[in-house]
Design a protein around this motif. Structure first.
Motif, PDB file in Angstrom:
ATOM      1  N   MET A   1       0.853  -1.204   0.000  1.00  0.00           N
ATOM      2  CA  MET A   1       0.000   0.000   0.000  1.00  0.00           C
ATOM      3  C   MET A   1       0.886   1.252   0.000  1.00  0.00           C
ATOM      4  SD  MET A   1      -2.568   1.234   3.020  1.00  0.00           S
ATOM      5  CE  MET A   1      -3.473  -0.301   3.044  1.00  0.00           C
ATOM      6  N   THR A   2       0.586   2.204  -0.856  1.00  0.00           N
ATOM      7  CA  THR A   2       1.343   3.461  -0.872  1.00  0.00           C
ATOM      8  C   THR A   2       0.931   4.306   0.324  1.00  0.00           C
ATOM      9  OG1 THR A   2       0.924   3.380  -3.228  1.00  0.00           O
ATOM     10  CG2 THR A   2       1.970   5.374  -2.399  1.00  0.00           C
ATOM     11  N   LEU A   3       1.878   5.019   0.912  1.00  0.00           N
ATOM     12  CA  LEU A   3       1.536   5.953   1.985  1.00  0.00           C
ATOM     13  C   LEU A   3       1.892   7.355   1.534  1.00  0.00           C
ATOM     14  CD1 LEU A   3       2.826   4.101   5.176  1.00  0.00           C
ATOM     15  CD2 LEU A   3       0.476   4.347   4.422  1.00  0.00           C
ATOM     16  N   LEU A   4       1.001   8.285   1.790  1.00  0.00           N
ATOM     17  CA  LEU A   4       1.283   9.675   1.438  1.00  0.00           C
ATOM     18  C   LEU A   4       1.773  10.385   2.693  1.00  0.00           C
ATOM     19  CD1 LEU A   4      -1.880  10.695  -0.602  1.00  0.00           C
ATOM     20  CD2 LEU A   4       0.396  10.241  -1.488  1.00  0.00           C
ATOM     21  N   PRO A  19      -6.763   5.936 -12.049  1.00  0.00           N
ATOM     22  CA  PRO A  19      -6.350   5.271 -13.289  1.00  0.00           C
ATOM     23  C   PRO A  19      -5.167   5.946 -13.987  1.00  0.00           C
ATOM     24  CG  PRO A  19      -8.742   5.447 -13.205  1.00  0.00           C
ATOM     25  CD  PRO A  19      -8.223   6.194 -12.008  1.00  0.00           C
ATOM     26  N   ASP A  20      -4.990   7.267 -13.804  1.00  0.00           N
ATOM     27  CA  ASP A  20      -3.856   7.934 -14.468  1.00  0.00           C
ATOM     28  C   ASP A  20      -2.582   7.893 -13.630  1.00  0.00           C
ATOM     29  OD1 ASP A  20      -4.297   9.782 -12.464  1.00  0.00           O
ATOM     30  OD2 ASP A  20      -4.752  11.467 -13.792  1.00  0.00           O
ATOM     31  N   GLY A  21      -2.620   7.145 -12.507  1.00  0.00           N
ATOM     32  CA  GLY A  21      -1.416   6.965 -11.702  1.00  0.00           C
ATOM     33  C   GLY A  21      -1.297   7.935 -10.542  1.00  0.00           C
ATOM     34  N   ALA A  22      -2.175   8.938 -10.462  1.00  0.00           N
ATOM     35  CA  ALA A  22      -2.100   9.895  -9.355  1.00  0.00           C
ATOM     36  C   ALA A  22      -2.470   9.192  -8.049  1.00  0.00           C
ATOM     37  CB  ALA A  22      -3.054  11.064  -9.609  1.00  0.00           C
ATOM     38  N   ALA A  23      -1.699   9.477  -6.986  1.00  0.00           N
ATOM     39  CA  ALA A  23      -1.986   8.889  -5.670  1.00  0.00           C
ATOM     40  C   ALA A  23      -2.743   9.919  -4.844  1.00  0.00           C
ATOM     41  CB  ALA A  23      -0.694   8.500  -4.985  1.00  0.00           C
ATOM     42  N   VAL A  24      -3.902   9.530  -4.312  1.00  0.00           N
ATOM     43  CA  VAL A  24      -4.716  10.457  -3.509  1.00  0.00           C
ATOM     44  C   VAL A  24      -4.974   9.807  -2.146  1.00  0.00           C
ATOM     45  CG1 VAL A  24      -5.807  11.465  -5.550  1.00  0.00           C
ATOM     46  CG2 VAL A  24      -6.943   9.596  -4.368  1.00  0.00           C
ATOM     47  N   PRO A  25      -5.220  10.625  -1.109  1.00  0.00           N
ATOM     48  CA  PRO A  25      -5.440  10.044   0.217  1.00  0.00           C
ATOM     49  C   PRO A  25      -6.713   9.203   0.253  1.00  0.00           C
ATOM     50  CG  PRO A  25      -5.253  12.451   0.323  1.00  0.00           C
ATOM     51  CD  PRO A  25      -5.295  12.090  -1.112  1.00  0.00           C
ATOM     52  N   ALA A 164     -18.216   1.948 -22.315  1.00  0.00           N
ATOM     53  CA  ALA A 164     -18.232   1.506 -23.717  1.00  0.00           C
ATOM     54  C   ALA A 164     -18.172   2.687 -24.692  1.00  0.00           C
ATOM     55  CB  ALA A 164     -19.497   0.687 -23.973  1.00  0.00           C
ATOM     56  N   LEU A 165     -18.370   3.919 -24.188  1.00  0.00           N
ATOM     57  CA  LEU A 165     -18.374   5.084 -25.078  1.00  0.00           C
ATOM     58  C   LEU A 165     -16.947   5.541 -25.375  1.00  0.00           C
ATOM     59  CD1 LEU A 165     -21.228   7.181 -23.402  1.00  0.00           C
ATOM     60  CD2 LEU A 165     -21.322   5.985 -25.608  1.00  0.00           C
ATOM     61  N   PRO A 166     -16.726   6.193 -26.532  1.00  0.00           N
ATOM     62  CA  PRO A 166     -15.390   6.729 -26.803  1.00  0.00           C
ATOM     63  C   PRO A 166     -14.995   7.704 -25.683  1.00  0.00           C
ATOM     64  CG  PRO A 166     -16.817   6.923 -28.739  1.00  0.00           C
ATOM     65  CD  PRO A 166     -17.686   6.448 -27.614  1.00  0.00           C
ATOM     66  N   GLY A 167     -13.834   7.501 -25.102  1.00  0.00           N
ATOM     67  CA  GLY A 167     -13.364   8.383 -24.011  1.00  0.00           C
ATOM     68  C   GLY A 167     -13.891   7.985 -22.648  1.00  0.00           C
ATOM     69  N   GLY A 168     -14.848   7.070 -22.618  1.00  0.00           N
ATOM     70  CA  GLY A 168     -15.486   6.712 -21.338  1.00  0.00           C
ATOM     71  C   GLY A 168     -14.517   6.097 -20.345  1.00  0.00           C
ATOM     72  N   ARG A 169     -13.487   5.436 -20.854  1.00  0.00           N
ATOM     73  CA  ARG A 169     -12.533   4.771 -19.953  1.00  0.00           C
ATOM     74  C   ARG A 169     -11.629   5.775 -19.236  1.00  0.00           C
ATOM     75  NH1 ARG A 169     -12.320  -0.527 -18.928  1.00  0.00           N
ATOM     76  NH2 ARG A 169     -14.004  -1.527 -20.039  1.00  0.00           N
ATOM     77  N   ASP A 170     -11.726   7.067 -19.608  1.00  0.00           N
ATOM     78  CA  ASP A 170     -10.952   8.083 -18.879  1.00  0.00           C
ATOM     79  C   ASP A 170     -11.635   8.485 -17.576  1.00  0.00           C
ATOM     80  OD1 ASP A 170      -9.005   8.109 -20.801  1.00  0.00           O
ATOM     81  OD2 ASP A 170      -9.991   9.681 -21.982  1.00  0.00           O
ATOM     82  N   CYS A 171     -12.822   7.992 -17.340  1.00  0.00           N
ATOM     83  CA  CYS A 171     -13.536   8.301 -16.092  1.00  0.00           C
ATOM     84  C   CYS A 171     -12.670   7.818 -14.912  1.00  0.00           C
ATOM     85  CB  CYS A 171     -14.877   7.575 -16.107  1.00  0.00           C
ATOM     86  SG  CYS A 171     -15.803   7.785 -14.574  1.00  0.00           S
ATOM     87  N   ALA A 172     -12.362   8.752 -13.976  1.00  0.00           N
ATOM     88  CA  ALA A 172     -11.381   8.429 -12.923  1.00  0.00           C
ATOM     89  C   ALA A 172     -11.999   7.750 -11.710  1.00  0.00           C
ATOM     90  CB  ALA A 172     -10.658   9.700 -12.496  1.00  0.00           C
ATOM     91  N   VAL A 173     -13.224   8.118 -11.355  1.00  0.00           N
ATOM     92  CA  VAL A 173     -13.883   7.524 -10.179  1.00  0.00           C
ATOM     93  C   VAL A 173     -15.391   7.522 -10.405  1.00  0.00           C
ATOM     94  CG1 VAL A 173     -12.158   8.469  -8.534  1.00  0.00           C
ATOM     95  CG2 VAL A 173     -14.316   9.675  -8.874  1.00  0.00           C
ATOM     96  N   ASN A 174     -16.075   6.769  -9.564  1.00  0.00           N
ATOM     97  CA  ASN A 174     -17.536   6.857  -9.455  1.00  0.00           C
ATOM     98  C   ASN A 174     -17.808   7.062  -7.969  1.00  0.00           C
ATOM     99  OD1 ASN A 174     -20.325   6.601  -9.817  1.00  0.00           O
ATOM    100  ND2 ASN A 174     -20.273   4.362  -9.972  1.00  0.00           N
ATOM    101  N   GLN A 175     -18.448   8.186  -7.620  1.00  0.00           N
ATOM    102  CA  GLN A 175     -18.711   8.489  -6.209  1.00  0.00           C
ATOM    103  C   GLN A 175     -20.115   8.009  -5.876  1.00  0.00           C
ATOM    104  OE1 GLN A 175     -19.544  12.508  -3.785  1.00  0.00           O
ATOM    105  NE2 GLN A 175     -17.428  12.378  -4.457  1.00  0.00           N
ATOM    106  N   GLY A 197     -10.174  -0.779 -12.951  1.00  0.00           N
ATOM    107  CA  GLY A 197      -9.087  -0.029 -12.295  1.00  0.00           C
ATOM    108  C   GLY A 197      -9.547   1.337 -11.814  1.00  0.00           C
ATOM    109  N   MET A 198     -10.855   1.429 -11.485  1.00  0.00           N
ATOM    110  CA  MET A 198     -11.432   2.723 -11.112  1.00  0.00           C
ATOM    111  C   MET A 198     -11.830   2.716  -9.624  1.00  0.00           C
ATOM    112  SD  MET A 198     -14.967   4.367 -12.592  1.00  0.00           S
ATOM    113  CE  MET A 198     -14.562   4.062 -14.285  1.00  0.00           C
TER     114      MET A 198
END
Ligand code: NDP
Length: 294
Positions: A1-4, A19-25, A164-175, A197-198
């Motif tokens: 587990m990464t620790l910030l 998904p873009d590799g950014a680590a958030v708390p 399934a939509l073009p660009g849809g896989r760039d969605c970073a989270v679902n709250q 991976g979301m």
């Protein structure tokens, strides 16, 4: 587990990778109902600043909350320390396309006192076609006004359509709403998001302090696990949402005692006996459930 690393003497905070590799708390701070009463504003600003000092460096807000009032509170809390914070805001569904999206985002940026939002979410599904929302989000990204985008209150079927939509896989989270007494997403949505991976962003992780789903924090099973760890029921509730990784919980607290308590929950590890006891009291879903919302 990464620790910030957190600032000052605060313990390091577990991190979740986007998904873009950014680590958030893994533990952030909610703001619903902040900014509604001027006499509470100073306490709200101080609570968010205390949370930042304790490592809860992700703040979740929305243009909806107090009609922009919560974003103004957040702007005051992060003034002079913008770079420490991972800022999440949300656009109304009726603003999530075309020129309305640009206007809504500009207004949020003004209230937040910043030039960028780290993660901009569609607050809930609306009538504007998803493809138009994706296009609006991409435009805001190109302009540097938002760094990434995501959605909120999407069930598994709708998220599948988005992916399934073009660009849809760039969605970073679902709250989505997620706590012990509302864990329907464990059946289908969480597995789907894990495969994509979301991360899940868990809202109402304390069941609004007991105002929804009865008195969650007073439940004997939660109290018993808390007693074993010398923790509070709220800390157990938060640690439960974070138990498997891939989840970011965003409790809202104005009471400074609550803020301190919540920040410490990141260090609480529930063991198999705890999880079995909690599963017995709050059984995991055995079939597809409609998505819970507030
Ligand atoms: P929470 O589950 O975070 O509960 C907040 C309530 O719990 C407040 O009354 C708070 O009191 C109390 N509380 C906080 N910490 C403790 C503690 N340690 N012990 C006991 N009580 C505590 O509910 P929210 O609805 O606020 O959800 C969290 C955030 O999620 C929101 O603020 C918002 O940012 C987001 N959200 C998103 C939604 C969406 O549609 N995307 C919908 C709903 C929420 P006090 O403030 O007095 O400290």
């Amino acid at each position: 587990m990464t620790l910030l690393a957190a600032s000052g003497r605060a313990p390091a905070m577990p991190a979740v990778t986007l998904p873009d590799g950014a680590a958030v708390p893994a533990l952030g701070q909610g703001t619903w109902f902040m900014g509604e009463r001027p006499e509470r504003a100073a306490d709200e600003v101080r609570a968010l600043q205390l949370g930042l000092d304790l490592g809860m460096r992700l703040i979740d807000t929305a243009e909806m909350y107090a009609d922009g009032g919560a974003e103004t509170i957040v702007g005051q809390a992060i003034a002079g320390r913008r770079d420490e914070v991972f800022l999440v805001s949300k656009v109304y569904p009726h603003n999530a396309g075309g020129a309305a999206a640009a206007r809504a985002c500009e207004a949020s940026l003004r209230r937040l006192g910043t030039d960028r939002i780290d993660l901009y979410l569609l607050h809930w599904p609306g009538r504007i076609p998803l493809q138009d929302t994706i296009a609006a989000m991409q435009r805001l990204q190109r302009e540097g006004k938002i760094l990434r985008w995501g959605v909120s209150n999407f069930d598994a079927q709708l998220l599948d359509r988005l992916l399934a939509l073009p660009g849809g896989r760039d969605c970073a989270v679902n709250q989505v709403l997620y706590h012990l007494a509302s864990r329907g997403i464990d059946y289908d949505l969480r597995p789907l998001m894990r495969r994509a991976g979301m991360p899940v962003m868990a809202y109402c992780p304390l069941a609004q302090g007991g105002r929804i789903k009865g008195a969650l924090l007073a439940h004997p099973a939660l109290q018993e696990v808390a007693r074993r760890h010398g923790a509070t029921a709220a800390q157990v509730a938060l640690a439960w949402t974070l138990r498997e990784g891939g989840v970011i919980a965003i409790p809202k607290a104005v009471d400074p005692g609550h803020v301190r308590e919540n920040a410490k929950a990141a260090a609480l590890r529930l063991d198999q006996a705890d999880l079995r006891a909690l599963d017995a009291a709050f059984p995991p879903p055995s079939s597809r459930q409609p998505l819970d919302v507030v």
